[in-house]
Design a protein around this motif. Structure first.
Motif, PDB file in Angstrom:
ATOM      1  N   TRP A  26       0.731  -1.205   0.136  1.00 43.26           N
ATOM      2  CA  TRP A  26      -0.108   0.000   0.040  1.00 43.26           C
ATOM      3  C   TRP A  26       0.925   1.165   0.229  1.00 43.26           C
ATOM      4  CZ3 TRP A  26       0.384   3.712   3.788  1.00 43.26           C
ATOM      5  CH2 TRP A  26      -0.473   4.751   3.443  1.00 43.26           C
ATOM      6  N   GLY A  39       1.649  12.357  16.872  1.00 44.36           N
ATOM      7  CA  GLY A  39       0.640  10.900  17.159  1.00 44.36           C
ATOM      8  C   GLY A  39       1.658   9.816  16.843  1.00 44.36           C
ATOM      9  N   ARG A  40       1.348   8.423  17.276  1.00 47.74           N
ATOM     10  CA  ARG A  40       2.164   7.221  17.135  1.00 47.74           C
ATOM     11  C   ARG A  40       1.665   6.723  15.962  1.00 47.74           C
ATOM     12  NH1 ARG A  40       1.209   2.305  21.342  1.00 47.74           N
ATOM     13  NH2 ARG A  40      -0.750   2.416  20.488  1.00 47.74           N
ATOM     14  N   TYR A  41       2.680   6.607  14.869  1.00 46.47           N
ATOM     15  CA  TYR A  41       2.066   6.627  13.378  1.00 46.47           C
ATOM     16  C   TYR A  41       2.658   5.109  13.306  1.00 46.47           C
ATOM     17  CZ  TYR A  41       1.680  11.642  13.400  1.00 46.47           C
ATOM     18  OH  TYR A  41       1.335  12.640  13.748  1.00 46.47           O
ATOM     19  N   ARG A  42       1.688   4.294  12.323  1.00 51.36           N
ATOM     20  CA  ARG A  42       2.414   3.042  11.902  1.00 51.36           C
ATOM     21  C   ARG A  42       3.570   3.364  10.971  1.00 51.36           C
ATOM     22  NH1 ARG A  42      -0.657  -1.517  12.410  1.00 51.36           N
ATOM     23  NH2 ARG A  42      -2.897  -1.433  13.129  1.00 51.36           N
ATOM     24  N   THR A  92       2.337   4.624   7.538  1.00 46.62           N
ATOM     25  CA  THR A  92       1.790   5.865   7.295  1.00 46.62           C
ATOM     26  C   THR A  92       2.900   7.000   7.638  1.00 46.62           C
ATOM     27  OG1 THR A  92      -0.154   4.912   8.909  1.00 46.62           O
ATOM     28  CG2 THR A  92      -0.042   7.417   8.836  1.00 46.62           C
ATOM     29  N   MET A 140       3.757  10.068   5.214  1.00 46.58           N
ATOM     30  CA  MET A 140       3.509  11.386   5.507  1.00 46.58           C
ATOM     31  C   MET A 140       4.968  12.189   5.322  1.00 46.58           C
ATOM     32  SD  MET A 140       1.864  10.952   9.316  1.00 46.58           S
ATOM     33  CE  MET A 140       1.709  12.545  10.046  1.00 46.58           C
ATOM     34  N   GLU A 180      -8.501   4.741   7.905  1.00 48.80           N
ATOM     35  CA  GLU A 180      -7.748   4.290   9.045  1.00 48.80           C
ATOM     36  C   GLU A 180      -6.392   5.319   8.973  1.00 48.80           C
ATOM     37  OE1 GLU A 180      -5.885   0.343   9.212  1.00 48.80           O
ATOM     38  OE2 GLU A 180      -3.781   1.220   8.988  1.00 48.80           O
ATOM     39  N   LYS A 181      -5.975   5.735   7.700  1.00 49.82           N
ATOM     40  CA  LYS A 181      -4.890   6.650   7.811  1.00 49.82           C
ATOM     41  C   LYS A 181      -5.189   8.106   8.373  1.00 49.82           C
ATOM     42  CE  LYS A 181      -2.209   3.485   6.761  1.00 49.82           C
ATOM     43  NZ  LYS A 181      -2.051   2.695   7.869  1.00 49.82           N
ATOM     44  N   GLU A 196      -5.523   8.252  11.767  1.00 45.76           N
ATOM     45  CA  GLU A 196      -4.050   8.230  12.242  1.00 45.76           C
ATOM     46  C   GLU A 196      -3.449   9.780  12.176  1.00 45.76           C
ATOM     47  OE1 GLU A 196      -1.035   5.546  11.625  1.00 45.76           O
ATOM     48  OE2 GLU A 196      -2.181   4.379  10.446  1.00 45.76           O
ATOM     49  N   ILE A 197      -3.678  10.230  11.130  1.00 47.91           N
ATOM     50  CA  ILE A 197      -2.946  11.635  10.806  1.00 47.91           C
ATOM     51  C   ILE A 197      -3.798  12.930  11.396  1.00 47.91           C
ATOM     52  CG2 ILE A 197      -2.527  13.480   9.126  1.00 47.91           C
ATOM     53  CD1 ILE A 197      -1.955  10.980   6.983  1.00 47.91           C
ATOM     54  N   GLN A 243      -4.803   2.803  17.967  1.00 45.68           N
ATOM     55  CA  GLN A 243      -3.249   2.488  17.538  1.00 45.68           C
ATOM     56  C   GLN A 243      -2.647   3.784  17.496  1.00 45.68           C
ATOM     57  OE1 GLN A 243      -1.231   0.345  16.246  1.00 45.68           O
ATOM     58  NE2 GLN A 243       0.204   1.916  15.501  1.00 45.68           N
ATOM     59  N   SER A 244      -3.150   4.991  17.354  1.00 47.94           N
ATOM     60  CA  SER A 244      -2.612   6.036  17.312  1.00 47.94           C
ATOM     61  C   SER A 244      -2.536   7.264  18.301  1.00 47.94           C
ATOM     62  CB  SER A 244      -2.755   7.242  15.816  1.00 47.94           C
ATOM     63  OG  SER A 244      -4.114   7.258  15.716  1.00 47.94           O
ATOM     64  N   LEU A 245      -3.144   6.544  19.342  1.00 50.52           N
ATOM     65  CA  LEU A 245      -3.413   7.450  20.577  1.00 50.52           C
ATOM     66  C   LEU A 245      -3.985   8.642  20.375  1.00 50.52           C
ATOM     67  CD1 LEU A 245       0.148   6.454  22.130  1.00 50.52           C
ATOM     68  CD2 LEU A 245      -1.886   5.231  22.529  1.00 50.52           C
ATOM     69  N   ARG A 246      -5.272   8.681  20.054  1.00 52.68           N
ATOM     70  CA  ARG A 246      -5.867  10.048  19.815  1.00 52.68           C
ATOM     71  C   ARG A 246      -7.063  10.046  20.708  1.00 52.68           C
ATOM     72  NH1 ARG A 246      -3.909  13.058  16.805  1.00 52.68           N
ATOM     73  NH2 ARG A 246      -2.422  11.735  15.089  1.00 52.68           N
TER      74      ARG A 246
END
Lengths: 240, 240
Positions: free
Chosen positions: A98, A220-223, A226, A230, B101-102, B105-106, B139-142
């Motif tokens: 992806w 943030g905590r990004y994969r 991701t 970015m 998802e992305k 995260e962003i 996952q991204s701690l939001r």
């Protein structure tokens, strides 16, 4: 830009050598042209060598080896900057593919897969990644095909001969600047993105010793994928 | 930022009401805590209401209805700006879910799915999209869960009461500015992204009449989900 619009609904075929006036599509491309797109003799298509050529071709014969005459030659100048992404393959290959697709669409110049201390995945199918790159370049009408380097060790990235700024996007609790504040517009950039478990402290220390600047992409905590995307889009946007 | 780091390896549980001093995880969350994470009595976890609360909790009992005592309360202030993405669902739902998802995260604030004249997909499973949002936020701690509006018609977007700048990213050959040059830093933005076949000329005309500014994201041909993510990241980056 204008050329992109004219050719927008058309299909791009990547061929390595476009110097002759008439070229032949490979069997896969011929099948795609004849059976999927159902192109007929006289159809107009775009030919690129993935290195800036963006030629207009006319289909001369349809079959197992479609022949195409080049009727108009156009070269797109390269970008003034280059985006090199060194990204550790993710455990789940879908996530990596992806990323490859999206980074190609946005404008990555080279992908350098590498294996890190914390990489769960220690192998990568190079040809599969290259196929994703080509499909995405076709979709997004890219005259330049991003290069895919052979997967390497983290250590070999340290000695890489690179003309530009080098960055490492680690997640450790030490001072890091935002990529957008560290990058110099118009320059080449190499950005290292670690695997799911981040870089090891030893790797981070090695990178800093080797001239990589520590960066962050946000709070943030990004994969992995991701963060890589970015980084790619940040560099693209700053040069826009 | 500091709090994120402290809690980084922990798991976030979203609960609607965090006003009591002791709360109960729902059956799915309890199962996740007990069987997947194998948390024991006394374990520390993060509780959020998705509206800024970022509390520390202590597991008091483990079972089908885990009980958690709130031991520390923290509220994260909201962003000064809001990113609203109105995106037509793609034919392939994987691509749409990937975007959700992305963008979560962003840092998207709201997703507004809509159906356009050229949309091949004319339905959307709201609960599925919401589950993707929650998993990505975890996952991204939001501390803020992006909202997912009920899917609507293109026309109903035109009458939307929105405080901020409104943009339409269409692909037609008419003057458009780059999003980064049209956006006002610190303001709310609503960006419309069309389906695979782009907006219809009628829809573009309606949007311009309704005060949407025409924008572009770059000189490539981007897929729906790529364009939406680029818009989200552009707005995020400009506010960074």
């Amino acid at each position: 830009m204008c050329l992109f619009l004219i050719f927008a609904p058309m299909t791009v075929f990547y061929l390595n050598d476009l110097t002759p006036d008439q070229v032949v599509l490979n069997p896969d491309q011929s099948k795609h042209a004849a059976r999927v797109l159902r192109l007929k003799q006289g159809a107009v298509l775009v030919l690129s060598d993935g290195r800036g050529a963006w030629h207009q071709g006319e289909l001369k014969s349809v079959g197992k080896h479609c022949e195409v005459a080049i009727v108009q030659r156009h070269f797109q100048p390269p970008d003034a900057y280059e985006i090199h992404l060194a990204v550790a393959p993710t455990k789940n290959m879908n996530r990596y593919e992806w990323l490859v697709e999206k980074a190609t669409e946005i404008g990555m110049h080279q992908l350098l897969p590498f294996f890190s201390n914390h990489s769960e995945r220690q192998q990568l199918k190079q040809d599969r990644v290259e196929r994703v790159v080509e499909a995405a370049a076709k979709q997004s009408l890219r005259a330049y095909l991003p290069k895919v380097a052979v997967a390497r060790s983290f250590e070999s990235l340290m000695n890489l001969d690179f003309e530009g700024k080098k960055f490492i996007a680690h997640c450790q609790d030490s001072p890091r600047k935002l990529l957008k504040d560290s990058y110099l517009i118009g320059s080449n950039a190499l950005v290292l993105i670690g695997p799911e478990g981040d870089f090891s402290p030893k790797e981070v220390a090695m990178a800093l010793d080797s001239g990589f600047e520590p960066i962050t992409l946000g709070n943030g905590r990004y994969r992995t994928e991701t963060a890589a995307l970015m980084a790619c889009h940040t560099l693209h946007l700053l040069n826009q």
